[in-house]
Scaffold this motif. Structure first.
Motif, mmCIF file in Angstrom:
data_model
loop_
_atom_site.group_PDB
_atom_site.id
_atom_site.type_symbol
_atom_site.label_atom_id
_atom_site.label_comp_id
_atom_site.label_asym_id
_atom_site.label_seq_id
_atom_site.Cartn_x
_atom_site.Cartn_y
_atom_site.Cartn_z
ATOM 1 N N GLY A 1 36.689 52.388 42.968
ATOM 2 C CA GLY A 1 36.783 52.098 44.379
ATOM 3 C C GLY A 1 37.942 51.177 44.698
ATOM 4 O O GLY A 1 38.652 50.683 43.812
ATOM 5 N N ALA A 2 38.115 50.926 45.996
ATOM 6 C CA ALA A 2 39.202 50.055 46.432
ATOM 7 C C ALA A 2 38.995 48.625 45.954
ATOM 8 O O ALA A 2 39.952 47.884 45.738
ATOM 9 C CB ALA A 2 39.298 50.080 47.962
ATOM 10 N N VAL A 3 37.737 48.222 45.752
ATOM 11 C CA VAL A 3 37.407 46.865 45.319
ATOM 12 C C VAL A 3 36.517 46.940 44.092
ATOM 13 O O VAL A 3 35.636 47.805 44.001
ATOM 14 C CB VAL A 3 36.664 46.102 46.439
ATOM 15 C CG1 VAL A 3 36.177 44.743 45.947
ATOM 16 C CG2 VAL A 3 37.576 45.931 47.643
ATOM 17 N N ASN A 4 36.758 46.040 43.128
ATOM 18 C CA ASN A 4 35.841 45.858 42.008
ATOM 19 C C ASN A 4 35.736 47.073 41.118
ATOM 20 O O ASN A 4 34.733 47.284 40.444
ATOM 21 C CB ASN A 4 34.439 45.479 42.531
ATOM 22 C CG ASN A 4 33.613 44.754 41.489
ATOM 23 O OD1 ASN A 4 34.161 44.089 40.621
ATOM 24 N ND2 ASN A 4 32.309 44.898 41.577
ATOM 25 N N GLY A 5 36.748 47.920 41.121
ATOM 26 C CA GLY A 5 36.685 49.100 40.276
ATOM 27 C C GLY A 5 36.634 48.791 38.795
ATOM 28 O O GLY A 5 36.201 49.603 38.000
ATOM 29 N N ASP A 6 37.071 47.576 38.413
ATOM 30 C CA ASP A 6 37.044 47.203 37.002
ATOM 31 C C ASP A 6 35.750 46.509 36.596
ATOM 32 O O ASP A 6 35.596 46.078 35.462
ATOM 33 C CB ASP A 6 38.230 46.294 36.682
ATOM 34 C CG ASP A 6 38.232 45.015 37.517
ATOM 35 O OD1 ASP A 6 37.317 44.836 38.330
ATOM 36 O OD2 ASP A 6 39.158 44.200 37.342
ATOM 37 N N GLY A 7 34.785 46.391 37.543
ATOM 38 C CA GLY A 7 33.509 45.760 37.230
ATOM 39 C C GLY A 7 33.609 44.265 37.002
ATOM 40 O O GLY A 7 32.745 43.662 36.384
ATOM 41 N N ALA A 8 34.684 43.648 37.509
ATOM 42 C CA ALA A 8 34.917 42.227 37.239
ATOM 43 C C ALA A 8 33.873 41.335 37.899
ATOM 44 O O ALA A 8 33.535 40.281 37.388
ATOM 45 C CB ALA A 8 36.316 41.833 37.707
ATOM 46 N N ARG A 9 33.379 41.709 39.049
ATOM 47 C CA ARG A 9 32.388 40.879 39.732
ATOM 48 C C ARG A 9 31.044 40.972 39.007
ATOM 49 O O ARG A 9 30.600 42.042 38.624
ATOM 50 C CB ARG A 9 32.231 41.319 41.195
ATOM 51 C CG ARG A 9 33.370 40.849 42.083
ATOM 52 C CD ARG A 9 33.200 41.329 43.507
ATOM 53 N NE ARG A 9 34.077 40.613 44.419
ATOM 54 C CZ ARG A 9 35.368 40.865 44.558
ATOM 55 N NH1 ARG A 9 35.919 41.831 43.849
ATOM 56 N NH2 ARG A 9 36.115 40.166 45.400
ATOM 57 N N PRO B 1 29.073 45.395 42.428
ATOM 58 C CA PRO B 1 28.604 46.132 43.601
ATOM 59 C C PRO B 1 29.167 47.551 43.694
ATOM 60 O O PRO B 1 30.323 47.815 43.327
ATOM 61 C CB PRO B 1 29.112 45.277 44.775
ATOM 62 C CG PRO B 1 30.304 44.561 44.222
ATOM 63 C CD PRO B 1 30.014 44.313 42.773
ATOM 64 N N LEU B 2 28.325 48.446 44.189
ATOM 65 C CA LEU B 2 28.704 49.807 44.537
ATOM 66 C C LEU B 2 28.516 49.943 46.043
ATOM 67 O O LEU B 2 27.438 49.665 46.565
ATOM 68 C CB LEU B 2 27.812 50.812 43.808
ATOM 69 C CG LEU B 2 28.054 52.302 44.093
ATOM 70 C CD1 LEU B 2 29.414 52.749 43.572
ATOM 71 C CD2 LEU B 2 26.944 53.152 43.474
#
Length: 288
Positions: free
Chosen positions: A172-180, A184-185
């Motif tokens: 996705g545009a945000v958090n695609g690397d799972g860093a958070r 969130p999805l």
């Protein structure tokens, strides 16, 4: 893709009329009462009106600490300004993702005096270890949000998270690397009349859907319009659109499992931390 356990409808959180900011009229489902949260999600507001009296006063300068805010616009224009000198012009299909962390002071003001203003604001909690991180802000234009067609008659916008579809991993545009840490999805789903979608959802994540147009069902049970419908655990969900088609948000996140103490725009783990946030704000050091 092979799935094992389908998610079903667990419970409903009815949307309630509410007002926030300088009198913006909205509909609040998650967060309408403290007991009506879904870890890590604290609140979901929908604003939708063609009457400028319902939105033109906007959200003048105000503080936050301890969580993230995500504003997603469908129609209309809103401008973000904050103490970090960020300015974001949020238009149709765009997203602003703000991590309040230790503290942020910002405003969100409509850039129109007529026409329809429509969108959503989501609050996502932060774990105790991340609540006092430096604040950050990202403005995401509509063109930067991936849009795909995962099934016939289905259009999907992947705002945040990752999806494994047909052997391909989409970010996705945000958090695609799972860093958070809450992973969130965040999806905007549009289904044509009679369309069906089987969609992977990470097992163990809390998840809900928020239908805002048309009609849809899960396992033969209808999804109430403009209410948050919480889903049971599983590795996927199957959604069927009705005769009018459907539009909805689907959100999932890894639960934090910590205590939540909220006082207005501050979300911490203890009452003492809330009192400290209030004192910091009064002394002008909330963002220091």
């Amino acid at each position: 893709m092979t799935y094992s356990t389908a998610r079903n409808i667990l419970r409903r959180i009815p949307g309630q009329p509410a007002s926030d900011g300088a009198g913006v009229r909205l509909r609040r489902s998650l967060g309408s009462r403290p007991a009506l949260r879904l870890d890590p999600f604290l609140m979901l507001d929908e604003f939708s009106s063609s009457n400028p009296d319902d939105y033109v006063a906007g959200f003048p300068e105000h503080p936050h600490r301890g969580f993230e805010t995500v504003t997603y616009m469908l129609e209309g224009r809103m401008q973000h300004r904050d103490h970090m000198r960020n300015t974001g012009d949020l238009g149709p299909g765009g997203v602003q993702w703000m991590t309040a962390g230790r503290g942020v002071i910002h405003s969100e003001m409509p850039q129109q005096h007529e026409g329809r203003m429509r969108g959503f604001q989501l609050w996502i909690n932060l774990p105790a270890a991340e609540k006092m991180q430096p604040a950050s802000y990202r403005d995401i234009p509509a063109a930067e949000i991936p849009e795909i067609t995962p099934a016939e008659g289905v259009r999907l916008r992947l705002i945040a998270g990752r999806l494994d579809l047909s052997g391909e991993t989409l970010s996705g545009a945000v958090n695609g690397d799972g860093a958070r840490s809450t992973d969130p999805l965040y999806l905007d789903l549009r289904l044509e009349p009679g369309a069906q979608l089987a969609l992977p959802v990470p097992p163990g994540h809390h998840a809900f859907v928020y239908p805002f147009e048309g009609e849809a069902s899960i396992a033969g049970r209808p999804l109430p319009a403009r209410d948050a419908t919480v889903l049971s655990d599983g590795d996927h969900v199957v959604i069927d659109a009705g005769e009018a088609g459907a539009a909805m948000l689907l959100l999932a996140g890894k639960p934090i499992g910590e205590g939540v103490v909220q006082y207005g725009p501050f979300v911490m783990n203890t009452r003492e931390e809330i009192e400290q946030a209030l004192e910091d704000y009064r002394r002008g050091v909330l963002t220091a």
